[in-house]
Design a protein around this motif. Sequence first.
Motif, PDB file in Angstrom:
ATOM      1  N   SER A   1      38.606 -25.815  17.670  1.00  0.00           N
ATOM      2  CA  SER A   1      37.418 -26.295  17.993  1.00  0.00           C
ATOM      3  C   SER A   1      37.583 -27.441  19.114  1.00  0.00           C
ATOM      4  O   SER A   1      36.790 -27.630  20.084  1.00  0.00           O
ATOM      5  CB  SER A   1      36.720 -26.845  16.864  1.00  0.00           C
ATOM      6  OG  SER A   1      35.299 -27.748  17.130  1.00  0.00           O
ATOM      7  N   ALA A   2      38.433 -28.316  18.709  1.00  0.00           N
ATOM      8  CA  ALA A   2      38.944 -29.421  19.549  1.00  0.00           C
ATOM      9  C   ALA A   2      39.471 -28.883  21.167  1.00  0.00           C
ATOM     10  O   ALA A   2      38.785 -29.285  22.163  1.00  0.00           O
ATOM     11  CB  ALA A   2      40.020 -30.427  19.025  1.00  0.00           C
ATOM     12  N   ILE A   3      40.138 -27.703  21.037  1.00  0.00           N
ATOM     13  CA  ILE A   3      40.624 -27.294  22.456  1.00  0.00           C
ATOM     14  C   ILE A   3      39.320 -26.528  23.233  1.00  0.00           C
ATOM     15  O   ILE A   3      39.433 -27.032  24.363  1.00  0.00           O
ATOM     16  CB  ILE A   3      41.610 -26.163  22.029  1.00  0.00           C
ATOM     17  CG1 ILE A   3      42.990 -26.925  21.505  1.00  0.00           C
ATOM     18  CG2 ILE A   3      42.037 -25.286  23.169  1.00  0.00           C
ATOM     19  CD1 ILE A   3      44.054 -25.862  21.054  1.00  0.00           C
TER      20      ILE A   3
ATOM     21  N   GLU B   1      46.072 -19.849  19.218  1.00  0.00           N
ATOM     22  CA  GLU B   1      45.674 -18.599  18.775  1.00  0.00           C
ATOM     23  C   GLU B   1      46.583 -17.889  18.105  1.00  0.00           C
ATOM     24  O   GLU B   1      46.147 -17.194  17.588  1.00  0.00           O
ATOM     25  CB  GLU B   1      45.018 -18.198  20.097  1.00  0.00           C
ATOM     26  CG  GLU B   1      43.550 -19.092  20.547  1.00  0.00           C
ATOM     27  CD  GLU B   1      42.686 -18.227  21.395  1.00  0.00           C
ATOM     28  OE1 GLU B   1      42.518 -17.078  21.314  1.00  0.00           O
ATOM     29  OE2 GLU B   1      42.355 -18.716  22.740  1.00  0.00           O
ATOM     30  N   THR B   2      47.685 -17.979  18.534  1.00  0.00           N
ATOM     31  CA  THR B   2      49.017 -17.220  18.106  1.00  0.00           C
ATOM     32  C   THR B   2      49.116 -17.532  16.744  1.00  0.00           C
ATOM     33  O   THR B   2      49.343 -16.565  15.770  1.00  0.00           O
ATOM     34  CB  THR B   2      50.205 -17.419  19.050  1.00  0.00           C
ATOM     35  OG1 THR B   2      49.988 -17.118  20.428  1.00  0.00           O
ATOM     36  CG2 THR B   2      51.127 -16.596  18.313  1.00  0.00           C
ATOM     37  N   ILE B   3      49.111 -18.891  16.414  1.00  0.00           N
ATOM     38  CA  ILE B   3      49.310 -19.211  14.699  1.00  0.00           C
ATOM     39  C   ILE B   3      48.077 -18.483  14.044  1.00  0.00           C
ATOM     40  O   ILE B   3      48.244 -18.240  12.921  1.00  0.00           O
ATOM     41  CB  ILE B   3      49.184 -20.720  14.899  1.00  0.00           C
ATOM     42  CG1 ILE B   3      50.369 -21.360  15.417  1.00  0.00           C
ATOM     43  CG2 ILE B   3      49.152 -21.293  13.282  1.00  0.00           C
ATOM     44  CD1 ILE B   3      50.557 -22.728  15.762  1.00  0.00           C
ATOM     45  N   GLY B   4      46.942 -18.660  14.468  1.00  0.00           N
ATOM     46  CA  GLY B   4      45.624 -17.987  13.881  1.00  0.00           C
ATOM     47  C   GLY B   4      45.803 -16.712  13.499  1.00  0.00           C
ATOM     48  O   GLY B   4      45.165 -16.207  12.700  1.00  0.00           O
ATOM     49  N   GLY B   5      46.565 -15.786  14.513  1.00  0.00           N
ATOM     50  CA  GLY B   5      46.804 -14.565  14.006  1.00  0.00           C
ATOM     51  C   GLY B   5      47.990 -14.267  12.970  1.00  0.00           C
ATOM     52  O   GLY B   5      48.128 -13.099  12.615  1.00  0.00           O
TER      53      GLY B   5
ATOM     54  N   SER C   1      44.571 -22.567   7.511  1.00  0.00           N
ATOM     55  CA  SER C   1      43.691 -22.098   8.551  1.00  0.00           C
ATOM     56  C   SER C   1      42.511 -23.019   8.884  1.00  0.00           C
ATOM     57  O   SER C   1      41.913 -22.713   9.894  1.00  0.00           O
ATOM     58  CB  SER C   1      42.918 -20.872   7.616  1.00  0.00           C
ATOM     59  OG  SER C   1      42.032 -20.336   8.381  1.00  0.00           O
ATOM     60  N   GLU C   2      42.008 -23.727   8.057  1.00  0.00           N
ATOM     61  CA  GLU C   2      40.925 -24.831   8.259  1.00  0.00           C
ATOM     62  C   GLU C   2      41.524 -25.679   9.243  1.00  0.00           C
ATOM     63  O   GLU C   2      40.548 -26.132  10.342  1.00  0.00           O
ATOM     64  CB  GLU C   2      40.661 -25.548   7.089  1.00  0.00           C
ATOM     65  CG  GLU C   2      39.528 -26.723   7.117  1.00  0.00           C
ATOM     66  CD  GLU C   2      39.128 -27.626   6.139  1.00  0.00           C
ATOM     67  OE1 GLU C   2      38.239 -28.346   6.222  1.00  0.00           O
ATOM     68  OE2 GLU C   2      39.801 -27.243   4.936  1.00  0.00           O
ATOM     69  N   ILE C   3      42.714 -26.390   9.213  1.00  0.00           N
ATOM     70  CA  ILE C   3      43.361 -27.177  10.257  1.00  0.00           C
ATOM     71  C   ILE C   3      43.217 -26.329  11.544  1.00  0.00           C
ATOM     72  O   ILE C   3      43.035 -26.987  12.586  1.00  0.00           O
ATOM     73  CB  ILE C   3      44.750 -27.604   9.808  1.00  0.00           C
ATOM     74  CG1 ILE C   3      44.563 -28.534   8.733  1.00  0.00           C
ATOM     75  CG2 ILE C   3      45.472 -28.237  10.927  1.00  0.00           C
ATOM     76  CD1 ILE C   3      45.874 -28.830   8.135  1.00  0.00           C
ATOM     77  N   GLN C   4      43.726 -25.142  11.584  1.00  0.00           N
ATOM     78  CA  GLN C   4      44.050 -24.237  12.695  1.00  0.00           C
ATOM     79  C   GLN C   4      42.286 -24.211  13.552  1.00  0.00           C
ATOM     80  O   GLN C   4      42.287 -24.209  14.662  1.00  0.00           O
ATOM     81  CB  GLN C   4      44.386 -23.030  12.568  1.00  0.00           C
ATOM     82  CG  GLN C   4      44.838 -21.951  13.725  1.00  0.00           C
ATOM     83  CD  GLN C   4      43.727 -21.252  14.084  1.00  0.00           C
ATOM     84  OE1 GLN C   4      42.531 -20.731  13.573  1.00  0.00           O
ATOM     85  NE2 GLN C   4      43.672 -20.734  15.594  1.00  0.00           N
TER      86      GLN C   4
END
Length: 580
Positions: free
Chosen positions: A261-263, A241-245, A253-256
Amino acid sequence: MKFFSSTIRDTVLREQLKQLHRNLLPEILAFTLVVVLAAGLVYRWSGDTRVVLWASIIVLLNCFGIARAFIYRNDALTKPGLIGVWETIMAIVNGTLFALLPLMVVPDATPEITMWIVFACTGLAAGSIATQSSWLPVFLGFNITQMCALAYALYHRDEPVYQGLAVGVMLLLVTLSLFALNLQSTIRQAIILRFENDGLIHKLRSALTQTDEANRAKSVFLASASHDLRQPLHALGLLTETIGGTSLNSQQSEIQQHMMSAIDSTRTMLDSLLNISKLDAGAISSEPKPFLVQSLFSKLEAELAPTADEHDLIYRTRETIAAAHSDPFIVELILRNLIANAIRYTTKGGLLVACRTRPRDALLIEVWDTGIGIAPDKLNDIFREFNQLDNPERDAHKGFGLGLAIAQGLAKTIDSEIQVSSVLGRGTVFRFALPYSTAEIIEDLPRHNRAVDFSGAKVLVIDDDARIRASMRALIQTWGCTCLDAESAIEAIELVGEQPIDLLLVDYRLREGRTGREAIHDLRLHLGHHVPAIIITGDTGTERIIEAQSADALLLHKPASATQLQRMMQTLLKTQTPRH
């Protein structure tokens, strides 16, 4: 098999003799009374001193019988066969002694004395059915001797009436013996049936004990497994989530998003395991209060309707003005599971969430769907844990078979029960009842708050896992907080010194057997005032859940999402003035 049959036979005989001994004292007292009355009557009529000697011998022997009655009252009767033989011998002796009375008196007695003796002999025989039939040899040993002696004495009288009476006495003996035989058989069957019932009860208790142990083992396993998985998943979720920010290109972004979703899928599974463990632990309690049902419906629609839209389903809520008196947060959890289940098993059409008023001040909360439906013979299976009717391949996107089991368990905590009706291929409706509220002022349910800025807040993180501390620090700093971290309470006290702290984020399990609860106590003692705190734990064990809930802190279970942590921080910091 022979040993087993012998054991059963001894056990049944032991119970027969115990019943015989329970009747022994009143039997001896009645027998003694009859002997004394007979001796007095005959002596008054004939003056024969032999009858006095006869009565004295029987009374002395009966004193020994009274002693036996007290000795055997609480005796274990370890040798029932030997005791049975002994009791039979004593019955034959008593019967033989009493048989002397008709043999001595009847041949020369008056009709009145003769009839009295006949009455005494037959009366004792009839009465002994109740006292001696539990062990037939005792009944026969006493009555055959004395009744045959009476018949013999009567038969050898010259008058035909006495000879007829002798035949009647023998017929009575046969009849009473048959009654005694049937009664002994009934008593034996009752004893055997009692032991069979005791055996079944023992097996049932053993099965229940094994079931309880299996349930406890399952809860311990789920608690341990979920704790071990939560620790790394908690760190992974916070870092992702930190990386997503941060600034990411489209591919990153798609990989994140796929990672999140898996998490989220794994987090859902562990949350389900946690809820099952909580229900088993009895750590979920109801706090009823009045609330508007529509507020809850609107909240769930805002959260779950987008998921229905993603599956091309129509999500509808029937507006209601009803108010319920129950625990709104437990009701929300139940509805969330039912709605998620409806979305998961509906491929076309949609779902409807509704509330209907029922007599006796009850509300009926219903979730309708146009899904695949449930076969009638499967309706009772759907509430079992880890049971899924249409997921043999165990696809995680279809859930884990815990949602309905959790919902039913939660319903029981608010004294309700989920009922289901379904038509295969057409759809299903789940419903549960809630008490109606008549309160004039009803506090509306809190709605989700928007993200807040924690700028200036100073947060202390205590965790013995360096990965957790690093991910927590990185996330909290993106919210504008100043973050200090330590691996133990001692290190935290040295690090903080005299600095003011606004919030404590503490892992429950720390090094050297220390707990987060103890760390919070030490920090508050060091700082000299109450500091808001959140205990973060992956432990779902029964004692840990109850102990953590009793701490003066909020409880957050791993793997926690950034949103969950943010909401808890907002709850604790909204009344706090950030320290600069």
